[in-house]
Design an enzyme around this catalytic site. Structure first.
Site, mmCIF file in Angstrom:
data_model
loop_
_atom_site.group_PDB
_atom_site.id
_atom_site.type_symbol
_atom_site.label_atom_id
_atom_site.label_comp_id
_atom_site.label_asym_id
_atom_site.label_seq_id
_atom_site.Cartn_x
_atom_site.Cartn_y
_atom_site.Cartn_z
ATOM 1 N N ILE A 63 0.888 -1.162 0.000
ATOM 2 C CA ILE A 63 0.000 0.000 0.000
ATOM 3 C C ILE A 63 0.928 1.214 0.000
ATOM 4 C CG2 ILE A 63 -0.195 -0.068 2.541
ATOM 5 C CD1 ILE A 63 -2.996 1.134 2.275
ATOM 6 N N SER A 64 0.758 2.094 -0.974
ATOM 7 C CA SER A 64 1.661 3.247 -1.106
ATOM 8 C C SER A 64 1.575 4.138 0.125
ATOM 9 C CB SER A 64 1.300 4.068 -2.344
ATOM 10 O OG SER A 64 1.562 3.351 -3.517
#
Length: 215
Positions: A63-64
């Site tokens: 997840i960025s």
């Protein structure tokens, strides 16, 4: 699936931090305040969900970090009811941010494990994406084109021509360009007419690679 006042307070702090880092789009900041990022992470990471860091989500993906999500979202210049194509659904967090910004989101994920998990999670959180697809992001979704904007959440060695073709005139494609194990250059492509595109490069980032012919 709890979302408490403590989580809301942490989201407010995160939005304030992103504003300090240069995120000025109030639509983006409000979406960050609204979307419960901790519900998109493994419960073991819940205490860290509102730090400005990426985390693993399985299938070799991440997840960025919130800044990257907010930065790409700001570059899109989303208006209410815009048709947005997202390449790389991942955890679904970016999908939820775009939905909270008022976009009609069409999203493709190439990892079956993540596609199945996210397809179940998003409806539980009230995120109604227009279309979720398991497939090759390089090909886009021609049956639903054209799109007001396209966002790619993985590093691509090239800008895929099918994605360029699926952009409306005046539309924006936001994509990190660069090979695997390289720093990628965040690139904005604006479609000027049937054949001409305006290109801008706006900074260096690191993304997981966008893989071709995965499926």
């Amino acid at each position: 699936m709890k979302d408490t006042s403590k989580h809301q307070g942490l989201r407010n702090q995160l939005a304030n931090l992103l504003e300090q880092k240069g995120i000025t789009d109030t639509n983006v900041l409000e979406a960050v305040r609204k979307v419960p990022r901790h519900l998109f992470l493994n419960s073991g990471f819940e205490d860290y969900a509102y730090q400005d860091k990426p985390f693993p989500i399985g299938a070799g993906q991440t997840i960025s970090q919130p800044y990257t999500v907010a930065y790409q979202s700001q570059l899109l210049q989303v208006k209410k009811d815009d048709k947005v194509l997202e390449i790389g659904t991942g955890s679904g967090y970016q999908t939820a941010i775009l939905h909270a910004m008022g976009a009609k989101v069409y999203s493709i994920e190439r990892q079956l494990e993540l596609f199945k998990a996210t397809s179940l999670l998003l409806p539980k959180l009230g995120v109604r994406a227009k279309h979720l697809s398991f497939g090759d992001g390089y090909k886009g979704l021609p049956n639903f084109a054209p799109f007001d904007s396209i966002i790619v959440t993985a590093g691509a060695p090239i800008i895929p021509k099918p994605l360029m073709a699926q952009l409306k005139i005046g539309g924006r494609l936001i994509i990190p360009v660069g090979g695997e194990n390289q720093v990628q250059i965040m690139t904005i492509l604006i479609r000027k007419d049937e054949t001409r595109f305006e290109k801008h490069e706006v900074g260096e980032f690191r993304f997981v690679p966008m893989l071709e012919n995965k499926n």
